[in-house]
Design an enzyme around this catalytic site. Structure first.
Site, PDB file in Angstrom:
ATOM      1  N   GLU A 113      46.431  36.043  39.966  1.00  0.00           N
ATOM      2  CA  GLU A 113      46.301  35.175  38.794  1.00  0.00           C
ATOM      3  C   GLU A 113      46.005  33.739  39.208  1.00  0.00           C
ATOM      4  O   GLU A 113      45.128  33.086  38.641  1.00  0.00           O
ATOM      5  CB  GLU A 113      47.584  35.221  37.940  1.00  0.00           C
ATOM      6  CG  GLU A 113      47.847  36.536  37.257  1.00  0.00           C
ATOM      7  CD  GLU A 113      48.554  37.591  38.119  1.00  0.00           C
ATOM      8  OE1 GLU A 113      48.983  38.601  37.558  1.00  0.00           O
ATOM      9  OE2 GLU A 113      48.673  37.406  39.352  1.00  0.00           O
ATOM     10  N   LYS A 138      42.207  43.934  43.676  1.00  0.00           N
ATOM     11  CA  LYS A 138      42.425  44.526  44.995  1.00  0.00           C
ATOM     12  C   LYS A 138      42.039  45.996  44.860  1.00  0.00           C
ATOM     13  O   LYS A 138      42.736  46.762  44.192  1.00  0.00           O
ATOM     14  CB  LYS A 138      43.901  44.427  45.399  1.00  0.00           C
ATOM     15  CG  LYS A 138      44.404  43.029  45.626  1.00  0.00           C
ATOM     16  CD  LYS A 138      45.880  43.092  46.003  1.00  0.00           C
ATOM     17  CE  LYS A 138      46.473  41.725  46.206  1.00  0.00           C
ATOM     18  NZ  LYS A 138      47.902  41.808  46.607  1.00  0.00           N
TER      19      LYS A 138
END
Length: 161
Positions: A113, A138
């Site tokens: 974030e 990811k």
């Protein structure tokens, strides 16, 4: 037995609909301030950018780079490049790519974030974006999940830092 004929009946019925079922009155001819501030944007995008960076909260993630994948949508008001055919009148993908590699090598954040926010602010401040969408993930973080990540959207002047 006679059938009921509403036209010959002295009884009259009035049906009152709840406000949610009533037709909306035609809108007045006015422009909302927020709508007036919105500008049509052309979108320049970079999709499937893959790089290595140190990011995460687990101990094993804090020392070794791992792969991340990034999709960017960069909104700018009507690109002059459509008419001029000059790179200076648009977002230069190569320059964005180079800045992303630098940021990924030097950032000190742990959460996706926070990294996505840094990327969004870079695009707004350095490249003049008026709106951005950053999808950062990811890939294959877990064996049973294709990817984990975040998607953020920011607009110039939103006050995010």
């Amino acid at each position: 037995m006679d059938r009921f004929n509403p036209a010959s009946s002295p009884l009259h019925f009035t049906v009152v609909l709840p406000s949610s079922a009533r037709p909306m009155p035609a809108p007045a001819d006015r422009t909302e301030p927020a709508a007036a501030l919105r500008t049509a944007l052309d979108i320049v995008y970079i999709e499937g950018f893959v790089a290595q960076t140190v990011i995460g909260i687990d101990t094993d993630e804090l020392h070794e780079p791992q792969p991340i994948q990034l999709d960017l949508s960069i909104g700018v008001p009507s690109l002059r490049a459509c008419e001029t055919d000059q790179i200076g009148d648009t977002i230069n993908y190569a320059a964005v790519r180079a800045e992303l590699h630098t940021l990924l090598a030097t950032h000190k954040v742990q959460l996706l974030e926070a990294l996505a926010e840094r990327i969004a602010q870079l695009l707004i401040a350095r490249f003049g974006a008026h709106w951005v969408r950053v999808k950062l993930c990811k890939p294959a973080k877990f064996d049973d999940v294709a990817a984990v990540g975040v998607i953020i959207e920011r607009r110039r002047g939103d006050g995010h830092a």
